[in-house]
Design an enzyme around this catalytic site. Sequence first.
Site, PDB file in Angstrom:
ATOM      1  N   ALA A 133       1.779 -39.686 -22.829  1.00 28.46           N
ATOM      2  CA  ALA A 133       0.775 -39.106 -23.763  1.00 28.46           C
ATOM      3  C   ALA A 133      -0.404 -38.577 -24.014  1.00 28.46           C
ATOM      4  O   ALA A 133      -1.258 -38.352 -24.935  1.00 28.46           O
ATOM      5  CB  ALA A 133       0.086 -40.508 -23.054  1.00 28.46           C
ATOM      6  N   TYR A 163       1.320 -28.945 -20.775  1.00 27.41           N
ATOM      7  CA  TYR A 163       2.096 -30.071 -19.811  1.00 27.41           C
ATOM      8  C   TYR A 163       2.331 -30.432 -21.571  1.00 27.41           C
ATOM      9  O   TYR A 163       3.404 -31.340 -21.952  1.00 27.41           O
ATOM     10  CB  TYR A 163       1.178 -30.406 -19.294  1.00 27.41           C
ATOM     11  CG  TYR A 163       1.899 -32.072 -18.963  1.00 27.41           C
ATOM     12  CD1 TYR A 163       3.686 -31.697 -18.186  1.00 27.41           C
ATOM     13  CD2 TYR A 163       1.688 -33.725 -18.899  1.00 27.41           C
ATOM     14  CE1 TYR A 163       3.908 -33.297 -17.767  1.00 27.41           C
ATOM     15  CE2 TYR A 163       1.615 -34.756 -19.447  1.00 27.41           C
ATOM     16  CZ  TYR A 163       3.233 -34.110 -18.212  1.00 27.41           C
ATOM     17  OH  TYR A 163       3.834 -35.828 -17.910  1.00 27.41           O
TER      18      TYR A 163
HETATM   19  P1  NAD Z   1       7.942 -37.178 -10.243  1.00 20.80           P
HETATM   20  O1  NAD Z   1       7.409 -35.128 -10.249  1.00 20.80           O
HETATM   21  O2  NAD Z   1       8.102 -37.371  -9.387  1.00 20.80           O
HETATM   22  O3  NAD Z   1       9.308 -36.731 -10.345  1.00 20.80           O
HETATM   23  C1  NAD Z   1       9.980 -35.345 -11.375  1.00 20.80           C
HETATM   24  C2  NAD Z   1      10.660 -34.708 -11.023  1.00 20.80           C
HETATM   25  O4  NAD Z   1      11.219 -33.886 -11.440  1.00 20.80           O
HETATM   26  C3  NAD Z   1      10.773 -34.484  -9.551  1.00 20.80           C
HETATM   27  O5  NAD Z   1      11.835 -34.485  -8.294  1.00 20.80           O
HETATM   28  C4  NAD Z   1      11.203 -32.988  -8.861  1.00 20.80           C
HETATM   29  O6  NAD Z   1      11.542 -32.267  -8.539  1.00 20.80           O
HETATM   30  C5  NAD Z   1      12.252 -33.561 -10.819  1.00 20.80           C
HETATM   31  N1  NAD Z   1      12.181 -31.593 -11.504  1.00 20.80           N
HETATM   32  C6  NAD Z   1      11.536 -30.961 -11.210  1.00 20.80           C
HETATM   33  N2  NAD Z   1      11.371 -29.758 -11.990  1.00 20.80           N
HETATM   34  C7  NAD Z   1      13.659 -28.965 -12.252  1.00 20.80           C
HETATM   35  C8  NAD Z   1      13.868 -28.566 -12.664  1.00 20.80           C
HETATM   36  N3  NAD Z   1      13.964 -27.400 -12.808  1.00 20.80           N
HETATM   37  N4  NAD Z   1      15.673 -29.330 -11.947  1.00 20.80           N
HETATM   38  C9  NAD Z   1      16.070 -30.126 -11.728  1.00 20.80           C
HETATM   39  N5  NAD Z   1      14.886 -31.305 -11.366  1.00 20.80           N
HETATM   40  C10 NAD Z   1      13.744 -31.206 -11.610  1.00 20.80           C
HETATM   41  O7  NAD Z   1       7.255 -37.410 -11.509  1.00 20.80           O
HETATM   42  P2  NAD Z   1       7.323 -38.769 -12.395  1.00 20.80           P
HETATM   43  O8  NAD Z   1       5.879 -39.210 -12.052  1.00 20.80           O
HETATM   44  O9  NAD Z   1       8.625 -39.199 -12.129  1.00 20.80           O
HETATM   45  O10 NAD Z   1       7.678 -38.114 -14.135  1.00 20.80           O
HETATM   46  C11 NAD Z   1       9.116 -38.454 -14.373  1.00 20.80           C
HETATM   47  C12 NAD Z   1       9.184 -38.005 -15.987  1.00 20.80           C
HETATM   48  O11 NAD Z   1       7.753 -38.927 -16.918  1.00 20.80           O
HETATM   49  C13 NAD Z   1       7.976 -36.228 -16.406  1.00 20.80           C
HETATM   50  O12 NAD Z   1       8.842 -36.280 -17.862  1.00 20.80           O
HETATM   51  C14 NAD Z   1       7.088 -36.775 -16.565  1.00 20.80           C
HETATM   52  O13 NAD Z   1       6.425 -35.781 -17.429  1.00 20.80           O
HETATM   53  C15 NAD Z   1       7.162 -38.222 -17.123  1.00 20.80           C
HETATM   54  N6  NAD Z   1       5.609 -38.819 -17.327  1.00 20.80           N
HETATM   55  C16 NAD Z   1       4.863 -39.359 -15.999  1.00 20.80           C
HETATM   56  C17 NAD Z   1       3.940 -40.221 -16.123  1.00 20.80           C
HETATM   57  C18 NAD Z   1       3.081 -40.660 -14.651  1.00 20.80           C
HETATM   58  O14 NAD Z   1       2.344 -41.228 -15.102  1.00 20.80           O
HETATM   59  N7  NAD Z   1       4.323 -40.570 -13.954  1.00 20.80           N
HETATM   60  C19 NAD Z   1       3.319 -40.084 -17.530  1.00 20.80           C
HETATM   61  C20 NAD Z   1       3.947 -39.632 -18.484  1.00 20.80           C
HETATM   62  C21 NAD Z   1       4.888 -38.472 -18.631  1.00 20.80           C
END
Ligand code: NAD
Length: 347
Positions: A133, A163
Amino acid sequence: MAARKNPQAASMLLKDDQIVIGGAGGFIAGALVRRFHDQGFTRIRAIDKKPLPEWYQRVPGVECLCMDLSHEDNCKRACEGAVEVYNLAADMGGMGFIERFRIECLRSILINTHMVEAAWRAGATRYFFSSSACAYNVELQKRPDAQALKESDAYPAMAERGYGWEKLMSEMFCQEYWAERGFETHIARFHNVYGPWGTWDGGREKAPAAICRKVIEAKNTGRKQIVIWGDGHQTRSFMYIDDCVEGIDMIMHCDKLIATPINLGSNFLISINDLVSLAEKIGGVQLDRQYDLDAPKGVGGRNSDNTFIKKVLGWEPSTPLADGLKKTYAWIEKQYKDRKAGKRTVS
Ligand code: NAD
């Protein structure tokens, strides 16, 4: 090249088709790995740059690789033999992280750029990208009573600095892979996701986990105070993790949603003050509130307009916040106690 017709309906996905999930050491992708495993898929490859002992969840029988997906060669290795690729890897966190580390957030563009190309070269059938979002125009989100965001509100573009712009550009990559090369991509814009097995401490945690932890800490230490970021009037909607992974599965397997960004979020709007009250109620405590007006607080108000998802999927996230937060609170409380006892925890 003409757009290719989806060659394989969802129901035809075989249980031994290779599924690749990036970011699987984290919160949402970890839960997605578990979902596919529990559905009986036998060839799941989970990838994260974190060392394996630091992964939030490890599911038995799943191939787990520690690789940095911002490198082209690693993406090629990750996507070998893939039928479906889910890219949820990103350097991200709550407002405290994304306002402070914009360069790190922008650099996640390398991950999607290499992953979508590698998935296409590997001959994968479908590709999923987790957008946010934060891709929406911030001008529309200034007030706590801001209108819920519909998909068209991303343009004219004025995304969240760092972001949000990375998400918008990566969405565009996915859309052009379909338009130019006929590679089937799916894009969901998540609105705040929360639940057990999510980050709850350390600087990357989001509001629901941070507030639960602060209430638990206050109870534990006997200091009956809570510091709230901003004036507490800012509003958000919060989606429970089970709804999120169910939504990802449906969006990925819907032919009407190829290269079409869609909201995946709850449309139950709540102020941060009311979220604190809910956590206090769960904890059975009332705390003195202090407001840190200099802390990062993000936009004034943000909600998900679910008209499109209801129309196209006949579904929307529906776990009541009170139910989801109760489960999350209980999980964080257990983590808190485990950490105090010197046991290994997630954060
Ligand atoms: P998270 O941080 O728990 O998980 C993301 C994972 O990606 C982490 O474990 C991190 O180590 C890994 N990562 C980062 N860079 C990397 C790389 N270069 N190579 C391999 N792994 C890598 O976050 P999440 O909450 O599980 O989010 C997952 C996805 O959802 C992300 O793309 C995030 O932007 C998106 N998102 C999440 C939310 C939320 O509320 N959690 C909201 C909007 C979008």
